[in-house]
Write an enzyme that holds these catalytic residues in place. Sequence first.
Site, PDB file in Angstrom:
ATOM      1  N   ASP A 195      13.257   2.944  -1.564  1.00 34.24           N
ATOM      2  CA  ASP A 195      14.677   2.635  -1.763  1.00 34.24           C
ATOM      3  C   ASP A 195      14.957   2.062  -3.160  1.00 34.24           C
ATOM      4  OD1 ASP A 195      17.326   2.541  -0.975  1.00 34.24           O
ATOM      5  OD2 ASP A 195      17.161   0.538  -0.118  1.00 34.24           O
ATOM      6  N   HIS A 236      16.186   9.319  -8.580  1.00 34.83           N
ATOM      7  CA  HIS A 236      15.315  10.057  -7.650  1.00 34.83           C
ATOM      8  C   HIS A 236      14.155  10.713  -8.409  1.00 34.83           C
ATOM      9  CE1 HIS A 236      18.034   9.156  -4.493  1.00 34.83           C
ATOM     10  NE2 HIS A 236      19.001   9.959  -4.895  1.00 34.83           N
ATOM     11  N   LEU A 256      -6.957  11.056   2.107  1.00 36.20           N
ATOM     12  CA  LEU A 256      -5.660  10.485   2.474  1.00 36.20           C
ATOM     13  C   LEU A 256      -4.762  11.511   3.175  1.00 36.20           C
ATOM     14  CD1 LEU A 256      -3.500   8.132   2.020  1.00 36.20           C
ATOM     15  CD2 LEU A 256      -2.793   9.448   0.005  1.00 36.20           C
TER      16      LEU A 256
HETATM   17  C1  FPP Z   1      16.686   5.928  -1.300  1.00 34.01           C
HETATM   18  O1  FPP Z   1      17.243   5.410  -2.491  1.00 34.01           O
HETATM   19  C2  FPP Z   1      15.913   7.097  -1.631  1.00 34.01           C
HETATM   20  C3  FPP Z   1      16.137   8.343  -1.144  1.00 34.01           C
HETATM   21  C4  FPP Z   1      17.232   8.637  -0.195  1.00 34.01           C
HETATM   22  C5  FPP Z   1      15.322   9.480  -1.566  1.00 34.01           C
HETATM   23  C6  FPP Z   1      13.870   9.166  -1.831  1.00 34.01           C
HETATM   24  C7  FPP Z   1      13.303  10.323  -2.523  1.00 34.01           C
HETATM   25  C8  FPP Z   1      12.478  10.244  -3.566  1.00 34.01           C
HETATM   26  C9  FPP Z   1      11.887   8.992  -4.098  1.00 34.01           C
HETATM   27  C10 FPP Z   1      12.120  11.504  -4.220  1.00 34.01           C
HETATM   28  C11 FPP Z   1      10.689  11.815  -4.112  1.00 34.01           C
HETATM   29  C12 FPP Z   1      10.329  12.542  -2.930  1.00 34.01           C
HETATM   30  C13 FPP Z   1       9.525  13.620  -2.969  1.00 34.01           C
HETATM   31  C14 FPP Z   1       8.892  14.057  -1.736  1.00 34.01           C
HETATM   32  C15 FPP Z   1       9.287  14.364  -4.170  1.00 34.01           C
HETATM   33  P1  FPP Z   1      18.816   5.363  -2.651  1.00 34.01           P
HETATM   34  O2  FPP Z   1      19.251   6.606  -3.276  1.00 34.01           O
HETATM   35  O3  FPP Z   1      19.429   5.066  -1.328  1.00 34.01           O
HETATM   36  O4  FPP Z   1      18.981   4.165  -3.637  1.00 34.01           O
HETATM   37  P2  FPP Z   1      20.172   3.114  -3.642  1.00 34.01           P
HETATM   38  O5  FPP Z   1      20.035   2.309  -2.360  1.00 34.01           O
HETATM   39  O6  FPP Z   1      19.877   2.297  -4.857  1.00 34.01           O
HETATM   40  O7  FPP Z   1      21.436   3.886  -3.736  1.00 34.01           O
END
Ligand code: FPP
Length: 260
Positions: free
Chosen positions: A36, A53, A147
């Site tokens: 997150d 992301h 893993l």
């Molecule tokens: C939450 O942060 C994150 C996500 C919804 C997406 C997580 C995905 C990745 C880290 C990409 C990598 C994954 C792969 C498999 C390549 P948020 O967007 O909710 O952040 P915020 O709370 O600051 O808005």
Amino acid sequence: MWKKLFNRPQSNLRNTINTNHINKDAMPKHIAIIMDGNGRWAKKQGLPRTFGHQAGAETLRTIVKLCSQLGVQVLTAYAFSTENWKRPDEEVNFLMRLLSDYLDNEIDELNENQVRIRFIGNVSELADQLQQKIIHAQTVTNDNSGLILNLAVNYGGRLEITKAVQQISDKVRCGEIDSSVITEEIISQHLYTTGLPDPDILIRPGGDYRISNFLLWQLAYTELWFTDICWPDFKAEHLMQAIQNYQQRDRRFGGLKHTK
Ligand code: FPP
């Protein structure tokens, strides 16, 4: 090949991961992570959320490698929830592309390092081409012995439990299972995570203190570790802190305090 961290001499040189404070004999078998804070990380720098992301995917690469080197058995990472479809199309499409690129670009290195990829979630709702890549990734890494990288995509804990209940009800209806012998084990066997140990530690960066529909059944006795650091800023040292903290916990599983 990635070097195993515990098998080499310790050193305090810069850029060297210091495993001195980690007990290699008490490693968590299963680490779960809610990745997150990507959006807020990007916003702080005046960048679009997608940059967060992208940076988060880089962090995932680092942490996968580190978990593999530390001898962790399972790493479950929450990449896309059943609720994330509510985000703007542009962001959803970007996340799907990121996953697709990850599978294209990482599979050889993961395979070479004995990482086995698994997916949990309702992947049948993803685009056909992405589903093909997921099947391919699972197939080509299936015999690996290192893993297990368990990617949660279109995953929701409530949906997972609902699907398990549906499957078990079907089996009761056709006489395959007697309803009087439905046990916790039978329920676990009908979850996406069947065959995997429950997470020992859940790590949530990004400053929020909630579970967000992640592994609701499996987290029953998991140790929780939160940090305000956003996922793109999460480094090896933070994973080490989390593991070190985990190793100081007294896990009682509802029993009595362990007396020495
Ligand atoms: C939450 O942060 C994150 C996500 C919804 C997406 C997580 C995905 C990745 C880290 C990409 C990598 C994954 C792969 C498999 C390549 P948020 O967007 O909710 O952040 P915020 O709370 O600051 O808005």
